[in-house]
Design an enzyme around this catalytic site. Structure first.
Site, PDB file in Angstrom:
ATOM      1  N   GLN A 170      -8.622  -5.185   2.617  1.00 12.87           N
ATOM      2  CA  GLN A 170      -8.001  -5.643   1.381  1.00 12.87           C
ATOM      3  C   GLN A 170      -6.620  -5.017   1.224  1.00 12.87           C
ATOM      4  O   GLN A 170      -6.419  -3.824   1.453  1.00 12.87           O
ATOM      5  CB  GLN A 170      -8.879  -5.266   0.191  1.00 12.87           C
ATOM      6  CG  GLN A 170      -8.566  -6.020  -1.080  1.00 12.87           C
ATOM      7  CD  GLN A 170      -9.242  -7.383  -1.129  1.00 12.87           C
ATOM      8  OE1 GLN A 170      -9.944  -7.755  -0.197  1.00 12.87           O
ATOM      9  NE2 GLN A 170      -9.024  -8.111  -2.192  1.00 12.87           N
ATOM     10  N   PRO A 234      -3.053  -1.027   3.050  1.00 11.45           N
ATOM     11  CA  PRO A 234      -4.379  -1.241   2.464  1.00 11.45           C
ATOM     12  C   PRO A 234      -4.404  -0.929   0.983  1.00 11.45           C
ATOM     13  O   PRO A 234      -3.599  -0.124   0.480  1.00 11.45           O
ATOM     14  CB  PRO A 234      -5.249  -0.248   3.232  1.00 11.45           C
ATOM     15  CG  PRO A 234      -4.311   0.892   3.520  1.00 11.45           C
ATOM     16  CD  PRO A 234      -2.967   0.259   3.777  1.00 11.45           C
ATOM     17  N   HIS A 235      -5.310  -1.556   0.259  1.00 11.44           N
ATOM     18  CA  HIS A 235      -5.603  -1.152  -1.109  1.00 11.44           C
ATOM     19  C   HIS A 235      -6.072   0.295  -1.057  1.00 11.44           C
ATOM     20  O   HIS A 235      -6.811   0.694  -0.143  1.00 11.44           O
ATOM     21  CB  HIS A 235      -6.693  -2.066  -1.677  1.00 11.44           C
ATOM     22  CG  HIS A 235      -6.927  -1.908  -3.143  1.00 11.44           C
ATOM     23  ND1 HIS A 235      -7.435  -0.755  -3.707  1.00 11.44           N
ATOM     24  CD2 HIS A 235      -6.734  -2.770  -4.184  1.00 11.44           C
ATOM     25  CE1 HIS A 235      -7.546  -0.909  -5.015  1.00 11.44           C
ATOM     26  NE2 HIS A 235      -7.127  -2.123  -5.323  1.00 11.44           N
ATOM     27  N   GLU A 236      -5.680   1.095  -2.042  1.00 10.58           N
ATOM     28  CA  GLU A 236      -6.004   2.532  -1.996  1.00 10.58           C
ATOM     29  C   GLU A 236      -7.517   2.783  -1.941  1.00 10.58           C
ATOM     30  O   GLU A 236      -7.969   3.772  -1.345  1.00 10.58           O
ATOM     31  CB  GLU A 236      -5.401   3.247  -3.200  1.00 10.58           C
ATOM     32  CG  GLU A 236      -5.889   2.746  -4.544  1.00 10.58           C
ATOM     33  CD  GLU A 236      -5.222   3.465  -5.714  1.00 10.58           C
ATOM     34  OE1 GLU A 236      -5.620   3.200  -6.857  1.00 10.58           O
ATOM     35  OE2 GLU A 236      -4.322   4.284  -5.464  1.00 10.58           O
ATOM     36  N   THR A 238      -9.652   1.088  -0.284  1.00 11.31           N
ATOM     37  CA  THR A 238     -10.196   0.733   1.032  1.00 11.31           C
ATOM     38  C   THR A 238      -9.867   1.769   2.098  1.00 11.31           C
ATOM     39  O   THR A 238     -10.320   1.633   3.240  1.00 11.31           O
ATOM     40  CB  THR A 238      -9.662  -0.627   1.505  1.00 11.31           C
ATOM     41  OG1 THR A 238      -8.254  -0.518   1.781  1.00 11.31           O
ATOM     42  CG2 THR A 238      -9.896  -1.711   0.465  1.00 11.31           C
TER      43      THR A 238
END
Length: 346
Positions: A170, A234-236, A238
């Site tokens: 993500q 990445p989303h933090e 993930t």
């Protein structure tokens, strides 16, 4: 104890709770997990059909969905999936990041420009997907079990899967729901917000992308500054999953998620750490090995198809080459003395 097993029809309500309402942290990290009851029920049915080896030639390809269960309470705390072939018989779209060199000999100017090319080069790779877990279990042994159990399933059913495996991570999404990459690019071609487009992708497929997205290369310099910064990031939330996958042998390549610009990781299936380090062992016959806290913590998997089970337990080898585990693990895996299991170190 924690147990990873195939999802069942009765799990629908609990899985819907895990997927959460639109915008929740868990939901944002499980974009391929449908949040509509009918779509989720169909996904579970498809998984069970695949586990039984009953997929029809010319029909949907094998797709598998597993859950993480707390055996003490029966509650489900996470999901993880595998698509035997990315795209499930249809093109699987990503952006491929490359560069163009613009040069003028007359002016003596040369510049490198990053470009995103629409691509379905990862189509038919095995795909890890549908990973979600309740927030309190991030960075725990259960988190690692849920992710790595899929690799042991692949090891047990190696001929069901391809030589290459990929996983989408993500991308950047802010607390207010804004997605820099989507807001700068995708929303101009779709009459829907990011959440809706992402759900269409999870519940249906990505083929609608080909109908709505421009087929031409996208110059990165024309995107907003925030979108450019988000590319491949990445989303933090993930990051723990990303780091775990990197320890497995996955690496970010040239592909990006077509919706949020997140990284797409790739690996050679037979080089995955869990697969390489796993071994088949027979369970030791003595019922006195009920578990005294000795031995190393391992992932232990057993069973094929719909009978697949995977758990965490302390295990120790014997001089005969068998495996000693607590007797309660036998029951959890539906195995007994002399039966074979697959074990991998934590």
């Amino acid at each position: 104890m924690w147990l990873v097993r195939p999802a069942l029809p009765d799990d629908v309500n609990q899985i819907l709770e895990i997927a959460g309402a639109a915008g929740s942290e868990t939901a944002r990290l499980s974009s391929t997990l449908p949040r509509q009851r009918d779509a989720l029920a169909e996904k579970i049915k498809h998984s069970l059909t695949s586990l039984a080896g009953k997929t029809i030639s010319g029909g949907p390809l094998p797709r598998f969905l597993f859950v993480l269960e707390d055996t003490a309470t029966g509650r489900i705390h996470g999901t993880a999936g595998i698509d035997a072939r990315a795209g499930n018989g249809q093109p699987f779209y990503n952006y491929r990041r490359d560069a163009l060199i613009h040069a003028s000999h007359e002016l003596g100017i040369s510049s490198r420009v990053d470009v995103l090319y629409p691509s379905h080069g990862l189509t038919d790779h095995t795909l890890l997907c549908s990973f979600s877990i309740t927030p309190e279990l991030r960075n725990t042994e259960a988190f690692e079990l849920l992710s790595r159990a899929r690799i042991l399933f692949i090891a047990e059913h190696r001929d069901w899967f391809t030589q290459r495996v990929a996983v989408e991570i993500q991308g950047v999404q802010h607390e207010d729901g804004s997605v820099p990459f989507w807001d700068s690019l995708g929303r101009h071609f779709f009459n829907m917000d990011f959440e809706t487009a992402d759900q269409h992708s999870g519940a249906l497929s990505k083929t609608f992308i080909a109908e709505l997205m421009p087929p031409h290369p996208v110059y990165v310099t024309l995107l907003s500054e925030a979108a450019q910064e988000a590319l491949g990031q990445p989303h933090e939330l993930t990051v723990p999953n990303l780091e775990l996958l990197q320890r497995e042998g996955f690496q970010a390549g040239c592909y990006l998620d077509i919706f949020d610009g997140g990284p797409v990781l790739e690996a050679r299936t037979d080089a995955l750490h869990t697969l390489v380090t796993s071994q088949r062992k027979a369970l030791h016959g003595s019922v006195n090995d009920a578990g005294d806290g000795s031995g190393d913590l391992c992932l232990i998997a057993a069973g094929g198809g719909a009978g697949f089970r995977c758990t965490l337990a302390r295990a120790a080898g014997t001089l005969e080459g068998t495996l000693k585990v607590p007797v309660k693990v036998w029951g959890l895996l539906d195995k007994t003395a002399g039966d074979e299991v697959r074990v991998a170190p934590c």
